[in-house]
Design a protein around this motif. Structure first.
Motif, PDB file in Angstrom:
ATOM      1  N   ASP A   9       0.852  -1.185   0.000  1.00 52.01           N
ATOM      2  CA  ASP A   9       0.000   0.000   0.000  1.00 52.01           C
ATOM      3  C   ASP A   9       0.891   1.240   0.000  1.00 52.01           C
ATOM      4  O   ASP A   9       2.116   1.155   0.150  1.00 52.01           O
ATOM      5  N   GLU A  10       0.235   2.398  -0.160  1.00 52.39           N
ATOM      6  CA  GLU A  10       0.946   3.670  -0.116  1.00 52.39           C
ATOM      7  C   GLU A  10       0.393   4.517   1.029  1.00 52.39           C
ATOM      8  O   GLU A  10      -0.826   4.606   1.197  1.00 52.39           O
ATOM      9  N   LYS A  11       1.282   5.092   1.772  1.00 56.48           N
ATOM     10  CA  LYS A  11       0.895   6.103   2.768  1.00 56.48           C
ATOM     11  C   LYS A  11       1.235   7.444   2.140  1.00 56.48           C
ATOM     12  O   LYS A  11       2.389   7.852   2.107  1.00 56.48           O
ATOM     13  N   SER A  12       0.218   8.106   1.617  1.00 58.26           N
ATOM     14  CA  SER A  12       0.454   9.302   0.804  1.00 58.26           C
ATOM     15  C   SER A  12       0.378  10.583   1.620  1.00 58.26           C
ATOM     16  O   SER A  12      -0.189  10.613   2.723  1.00 58.26           O
ATOM     17  N   GLN A  13       0.944  11.627   1.067  1.00 59.62           N
ATOM     18  CA  GLN A  13       0.865  12.971   1.634  1.00 59.62           C
ATOM     19  C   GLN A  13       1.314  13.020   3.092  1.00 59.62           C
ATOM     20  O   GLN A  13       0.663  13.616   3.952  1.00 59.62           O
ATOM     21  N   ILE A  14       2.453  12.402   3.379  1.00 60.50           N
ATOM     22  CA  ILE A  14       3.036  12.501   4.724  1.00 60.50           C
ATOM     23  C   ILE A  14       3.712  13.864   4.818  1.00 60.50           C
ATOM     24  O   ILE A  14       4.588  14.188   4.015  1.00 60.50           O
ATOM     25  N   GLN A  15       3.321  14.657   5.789  1.00 65.17           N
ATOM     26  CA  GLN A  15       3.806  16.025   5.874  1.00 65.17           C
ATOM     27  C   GLN A  15       5.078  16.131   6.711  1.00 65.17           C
ATOM     28  O   GLN A  15       5.180  15.521   7.779  1.00 65.17           O
ATOM     29  N   ALA A  16       6.027  16.914   6.207  1.00 63.59           N
ATOM     30  CA  ALA A  16       7.200  17.292   6.993  1.00 63.59           C
ATOM     31  C   ALA A  16       6.830  18.527   7.801  1.00 63.59           C
ATOM     32  O   ALA A  16       6.674  19.618   7.246  1.00 63.59           O
ATOM     33  N   LEU A  17       6.656  18.365   9.116  1.00 66.70           N
ATOM     34  CA  LEU A  17       6.157  19.436   9.972  1.00 66.70           C
ATOM     35  C   LEU A  17       7.208  19.862  10.978  1.00 66.70           C
ATOM     36  O   LEU A  17       7.900  19.036  11.581  1.00 66.70           O
ATOM     37  N   ASP A  18       7.292  21.158  11.156  1.00 63.33           N
ATOM     38  CA  ASP A  18       8.177  21.740  12.164  1.00 63.33           C
ATOM     39  C   ASP A  18       7.353  22.681  13.026  1.00 63.33           C
ATOM     40  O   ASP A  18       6.541  23.459  12.506  1.00 63.33           O
ATOM     41  N   ARG A  19       7.501  22.624  14.321  1.00 62.02           N
ATOM     42  CA  ARG A  19       6.755  23.503  15.220  1.00 62.02           C
ATOM     43  C   ARG A  19       7.310  24.923  15.154  1.00 62.02           C
ATOM     44  O   ARG A  19       8.479  25.145  14.808  1.00 62.02           O
TER      45      ARG A  19
ATOM     46  N   HIS B  78       6.737  21.813   5.486  1.00 54.98           N
ATOM     47  CA  HIS B  78       7.925  21.804   4.629  1.00 54.98           C
ATOM     48  C   HIS B  78       7.807  20.766   3.523  1.00 54.98           C
ATOM     49  O   HIS B  78       8.782  20.121   3.152  1.00 54.98           O
ATOM     50  N   GLY B  79       6.599  20.589   2.997  1.00 56.08           N
ATOM     51  CA  GLY B  79       6.429  19.665   1.886  1.00 56.08           C
ATOM     52  C   GLY B  79       5.907  18.308   2.332  1.00 56.08           C
ATOM     53  O   GLY B  79       5.749  18.025   3.526  1.00 56.08           O
ATOM     54  N   THR B  80       5.649  17.459   1.354  1.00 60.24           N
ATOM     55  CA  THR B  80       5.092  16.127   1.626  1.00 60.24           C
ATOM     56  C   THR B  80       5.849  15.066   0.829  1.00 60.24           C
ATOM     57  O   THR B  80       6.515  15.358  -0.170  1.00 60.24           O
ATOM     58  N   THR B  81       5.709  13.834   1.285  1.00 63.35           N
ATOM     59  CA  THR B  81       6.231  12.688   0.558  1.00 63.35           C
ATOM     60  C   THR B  81       5.234  11.552   0.687  1.00 63.35           C
ATOM     61  O   THR B  81       4.326  11.593   1.521  1.00 63.35           O
ATOM     62  N   SER B  82       5.375  10.543  -0.148  1.00 62.41           N
ATOM     63  CA  SER B  82       4.536   9.353  -0.083  1.00 62.41           C
ATOM     64  C   SER B  82       5.418   8.131   0.097  1.00 62.41           C
ATOM     65  O   SER B  82       6.481   8.025  -0.529  1.00 62.41           O
ATOM     66  N   LEU B  83       4.987   7.247   0.965  1.00 62.89           N
ATOM     67  CA  LEU B  83       5.734   6.021   1.228  1.00 62.89           C
ATOM     68  C   LEU B  83       5.030   4.847   0.569  1.00 62.89           C
ATOM     69  O   LEU B  83       3.854   4.579   0.840  1.00 62.89           O
ATOM     70  N   PHE B  84       5.734   4.154  -0.304  1.00 62.53           N
ATOM     71  CA  PHE B  84       5.265   2.896  -0.875  1.00 62.53           C
ATOM     72  C   PHE B  84       5.910   1.779  -0.060  1.00 62.53           C
ATOM     73  O   PHE B  84       7.139   1.754   0.093  1.00 62.53           O
ATOM     74  N   ALA B  85       5.091   0.870   0.454  1.00 60.23           N
ATOM     75  CA  ALA B  85       5.619  -0.172   1.334  1.00 60.23           C
ATOM     76  C   ALA B  85       5.029  -1.522   0.996  1.00 60.23           C
ATOM     77  O   ALA B  85       3.857  -1.639   0.617  1.00 60.23           O
ATOM     78  N   ALA B  86       5.866  -2.565   1.135  1.00 63.30           N
ATOM     79  CA  ALA B  86       5.433  -3.950   0.958  1.00 63.30           C
ATOM     80  C   ALA B  86       5.873  -4.724   2.192  1.00 63.30           C
ATOM     81  O   ALA B  86       7.073  -4.807   2.492  1.00 63.30           O
TER      82      ALA B  86
END
Length: 268
Positions: free
Chosen positions: A84-94, A116-124
């Motif tokens: 599956d993919e975990k999409s739109q993971i946000q890079a967050l800074d307080r 600070h942008g997003t990334t998506s994780l593809f995982a098996a």
């Protein structure tokens, strides 16, 4: 006590959707402490509610039997991977430094944050060993999914068949992916029923990733976030723990049938 239980289960106050210990105590003449003890004894929590969603997939039964069969009795000379993919993971800074935990005070952080942008994780997830094949991408298209399939292919011995359990997301079914699969007959796709992501074991691993690494972490760039995700995957693979499936397909289907019956009987 019977009156308290009857009111809790069969009625609600005029000004609210559920009883509180205070409102029910006023209604019955019991103390708030007595109401709390009765609720606790019968595992009642009127202030809590959970959501659910039932799958309307016409092939629900067949897909449950197919996927659970792979978990409980995997084929010989094959690898079962939950994808599956975990999409739109946000890079967050307080917006201000964290105040660390100390005796008598929990960790505190600002309510607001900087993105600070997003990334998506593809995982098996290897269902048998718990090992993860992972890859991050800045976009989430069938092109990236095909690249991830290439990564899976490189990491699975050529003599093994590959059974992929995945959801019905559009990027999994494009012409690009169908062409890739047609050239690789050892790959077999098994789709979960719609609205039944709980059948995919990698979702449990995503929940652990979120809890242990993502929810409270600070990442000042997408690159920093991706490095943290890769580090977590490496740590996982050093001592992987398999996620064991226990229930048979019949047990699951019976449970769903009972739940549907209860839902219809409520009349709400």
């Amino acid at each position: 006590m019977e009156r308290v239980l009857a009111l809790t289960l069969e009625s609600k106050p005029a000004d609210a959707t559920h009883w509180s210990t205070r409102s029910l105590a006023q209604r019955t003449g019991f103390s708030r402490a007595s109401i709390h003890r009765i609720w606790r004894a019968f595992a009642l929590a009127p202030h809590r509610a959970e959501t659910f969603k039932l799958s309307r997939d016409p092939l629900f039964i067949d897909k449950v039997r197919d996927i659970v069969g792979l978990y409980l009795d995997p084929p010989d000379r094959a690898l079962v991977l939950c994808v599956d993919e975990k999409s739109q993971i946000q890079a967050l800074d307080r917006t201000a430094p964290l105040l660390p935990m100390r005796p008598g005070q929990i960790e505190r952080r600002t309510h607001d944050y900087k993105r600070h942008g997003t990334t998506s994780l593809f995982a098996a997830l290897d269902a048998k060993t718990g090992k993860i094949i992972g890859q991050t991408h800045r976009r989430h298209r069938s092109t990236e999914f095909r690249a991830f399939l290439d990564t899976i292919e490189k990491n699975v011995p050529a003599e093994l068949d590959v059974h992929l359990i995945l959801d019905n997301y559009g990027t999994h079914k494009t012409e690009l992916i169908r062409t890739w699969l047609a050239k690789r007959p050892r790959f077999h796709l098994h789709f979960t029923p719609t609205s039944a992501s709980w059948l995919n074991l990698v979702e449990r691993w995503f929940a652990t990733l979120t809890e242990k690494q993502l929810r409270r972490a600070v990442h000042r760039s997408t690159t920093e976030l991706e490095q943290a995700i890769r580090s977590y995957i490496d740590h996982n693979n050093q001592s992987p723990k398999p996620l064991i499936w226990h229930k048979t397909a019949d047990q699951i289907l019976d449970s769903v049938a009972r739940f549907c019956t209860r839902t219809l009987e409520t009349g709400h």
